[in-house]
Design a protein around this motif. Structure first.
Motif, PDB file in Angstrom:
ATOM      1  N   GLY A 114       0.825  -1.199   0.000  1.00 52.03           N
ATOM      2  CA  GLY A 114       0.000   0.000   0.000  1.00 52.03           C
ATOM      3  C   GLY A 114       0.857   1.246   0.000  1.00 52.03           C
ATOM      4  N   ASN A 115       0.322   2.315   0.527  1.00 50.79           N
ATOM      5  CA  ASN A 115       1.011   3.601   0.522  1.00 50.79           C
ATOM      6  C   ASN A 115       1.148   4.103   1.952  1.00 50.79           C
ATOM      7  OD1 ASN A 115       1.060   4.064  -2.526  1.00 50.79           O
ATOM      8  ND2 ASN A 115      -1.118   3.708  -2.146  1.00 50.79           N
ATOM      9  N   PHE A 116       2.398   4.189   2.396  1.00 55.42           N
ATOM     10  CA  PHE A 116       2.706   4.570   3.767  1.00 55.42           C
ATOM     11  C   PHE A 116       3.877   5.554   3.762  1.00 55.42           C
ATOM     12  CE2 PHE A 116       0.973   0.246   3.976  1.00 55.42           C
ATOM     13  CZ  PHE A 116      -0.063   0.419   4.891  1.00 55.42           C
ATOM     14  N   PRO A 117       4.002   6.359   4.813  1.00 53.65           N
ATOM     15  CA  PRO A 117       5.076   7.352   4.847  1.00 53.65           C
ATOM     16  C   PRO A 117       6.461   6.710   5.009  1.00 53.65           C
ATOM     17  CG  PRO A 117       3.315   7.897   6.407  1.00 53.65           C
ATOM     18  CD  PRO A 117       3.079   6.489   5.952  1.00 53.65           C
ATOM     19  N   ILE A 118       7.428   7.305   4.343  1.00 50.04           N
ATOM     20  CA  ILE A 118       8.832   7.065   4.650  1.00 50.04           C
ATOM     21  C   ILE A 118       9.390   8.358   5.235  1.00 50.04           C
ATOM     22  CG2 ILE A 118       9.203   5.272   2.917  1.00 50.04           C
ATOM     23  CD1 ILE A 118      10.609   7.409   1.177  1.00 50.04           C
ATOM     24  N   GLN A 119      10.417   8.212   6.071  1.00 47.84           N
ATOM     25  CA  GLN A 119      11.089   9.359   6.668  1.00 47.84           C
ATOM     26  C   GLN A 119      12.540   9.353   6.217  1.00 47.84           C
ATOM     27  OE1 GLN A 119       9.546   6.949   8.994  1.00 47.84           O
ATOM     28  NE2 GLN A 119       7.644   7.989   8.453  1.00 47.84           N
ATOM     29  N   ILE A 155      21.808   4.366   4.747  1.00 48.00           N
ATOM     30  CA  ILE A 155      20.349   4.297   4.742  1.00 48.00           C
ATOM     31  C   ILE A 155      19.821   5.713   4.642  1.00 48.00           C
ATOM     32  CG2 ILE A 155      18.295   3.624   6.027  1.00 48.00           C
ATOM     33  CD1 ILE A 155      19.953   1.446   7.362  1.00 48.00           C
ATOM     34  N   LEU A 156      19.083   5.999   3.563  1.00 48.67           N
ATOM     35  CA  LEU A 156      18.596   7.353   3.319  1.00 48.67           C
ATOM     36  C   LEU A 156      17.143   7.537   3.750  1.00 48.67           C
ATOM     37  CD1 LEU A 156      20.116   8.156  -0.198  1.00 48.67           C
ATOM     38  CD2 LEU A 156      21.150   8.379   2.073  1.00 48.67           C
ATOM     39  N   ALA A 157      16.405   6.442   3.871  1.00 49.65           N
ATOM     40  CA  ALA A 157      15.005   6.558   4.271  1.00 49.65           C
ATOM     41  C   ALA A 157      14.567   5.273   4.968  1.00 49.65           C
ATOM     42  CB  ALA A 157      14.108   6.838   3.072  1.00 49.65           C
ATOM     43  N   VAL A 158      13.659   5.440   5.910  1.00 45.27           N
ATOM     44  CA  VAL A 158      13.089   4.325   6.673  1.00 45.27           C
ATOM     45  C   VAL A 158      11.573   4.489   6.704  1.00 45.27           C
ATOM     46  CG1 VAL A 158      15.154   4.186   8.121  1.00 45.27           C
ATOM     47  CG2 VAL A 158      13.206   5.546   8.900  1.00 45.27           C
ATOM     48  N   SER A 159      10.881   3.439   7.122  1.00 37.44           N
ATOM     49  CA  SER A 159       9.451   3.542   7.398  1.00 37.44           C
ATOM     50  C   SER A 159       9.189   2.882   8.736  1.00 37.44           C
ATOM     51  CB  SER A 159       8.620   2.866   6.298  1.00 37.44           C
ATOM     52  OG  SER A 159       8.788   1.456   6.343  1.00 37.44           O
ATOM     53  N   GLU A 160       7.963   3.030   9.229  1.00 41.29           N
ATOM     54  CA  GLU A 160       7.625   2.404  10.506  1.00 41.29           C
ATOM     55  C   GLU A 160       7.733   0.892  10.412  1.00 41.29           C
ATOM     56  OE1 GLU A 160       3.958   2.330  13.782  1.00 41.29           O
ATOM     57  OE2 GLU A 160       3.864   3.670  12.044  1.00 41.29           O
TER      58      GLU A 160
END
Length: 239
Positions: A114-119, A155-160
């Protein structure tokens, strides 16, 4: 510019990656391995290699999937890296990049569809190719695994749900566990290929139902991807 795609399945289509290349007027070629296409034997005419996703993992054998040769793809990726080409891996492709550089893939803590935020991490916020993503960006996901890390990887981006969403291996080599290329046509094909997606959405924290996925506006993530790819081409041309 010559952009070469390695595509593993019909439903793991290049989406916005292909539209970007076509809109820029670049030359495009494919190894559609699901229909028996060969991988390139030489990389001189490749500027950007894009290795797409798939239901396989880097450990999938030819006995399990006759059209998928993990070691051959890893060899192609390594050849491109050593030749100074730009390489982008998407989902399975990102895991294959890590494997080609000696970093085994791992299992993601969570299944994400699905579509979830990355930080963006601090490294991501400082990365000149990626900083325009902003601190947080809602982006597409469709995975169980994640790429391995070399000693020099950032690591440039992570998600929950996953601690390795975007990985930079070199200035020209990036692995996207996430799917910034998704659009309505691609997600329709992915949903059709998935078993009981709506049922999964009831069992997994980071799996959305089909209506939510189909109702999402993919414009922002596609636009951000276009800018990243333009930045990558500029970096490649200046290297």
């Amino acid at each position: 510019m010559q952009i070469h795609f390695v595509q593993h399945e019909t439903f793991e289509a290049p989406g916005a990656y292909l539209l970007w290349a076509q809109e820029r007027g670049y030359l495009v070629s494919f190894s559609r391995v699901y229909q028996g296409d060969a991988l390139p034997s030489a990389v001189e005419n490749i500027d950007v290699l894009v290795v797409l996703g798939g239901p396989q993992s880097p450990s999938t054998t030819k006995a399990k999937c006759a059209h998928f040769d993990s070691l051959a793809e890893q060899a192609l990726i390594k050849k491109c890296v050593e030749a100074g080409k730009a390489v982008v891996g998407v989902c399975l492709g990102s895991q294959l990049i890590g494997e080609s550089l000696g970093a085994p893939h791992g299992h993601s803590p969570e299944r994400e569809i699905g579509n979830f935020p990355i930080q963006l991490t601090e490294a991501g916020k400082q990365d000149k190719l990626l900083a325009h993503f902003g601190d947080v960006l809602t982006i597409g996901h469709w995975h169980n695994d994640m790429p391995g890390l070399t000693a020099d990887a950032q690591i440039l981006a992570v998600s929950e749900g996953c601690p390795r969403q975007i990985v930079k291996y070199t200035d020209l080599v990036y692995g996207f566990q996430c799917h910034a290329e998704l659009n309505i046509d691609v997600v329709k094909a992915l949903i059709a290929s998935e078993t009981d997606l709506d049922g999964q959405s009831q069992r997994y924290k980071f799996v959305q139902d089909s209506a939510s996925i189909l109702g999402f506006d993919y414009h922002e993530m596609n636009t951000k991807l276009y800018q990243f790819l333009d930045n990558l081409v500029a970096e490649y041309q200046s290297s």
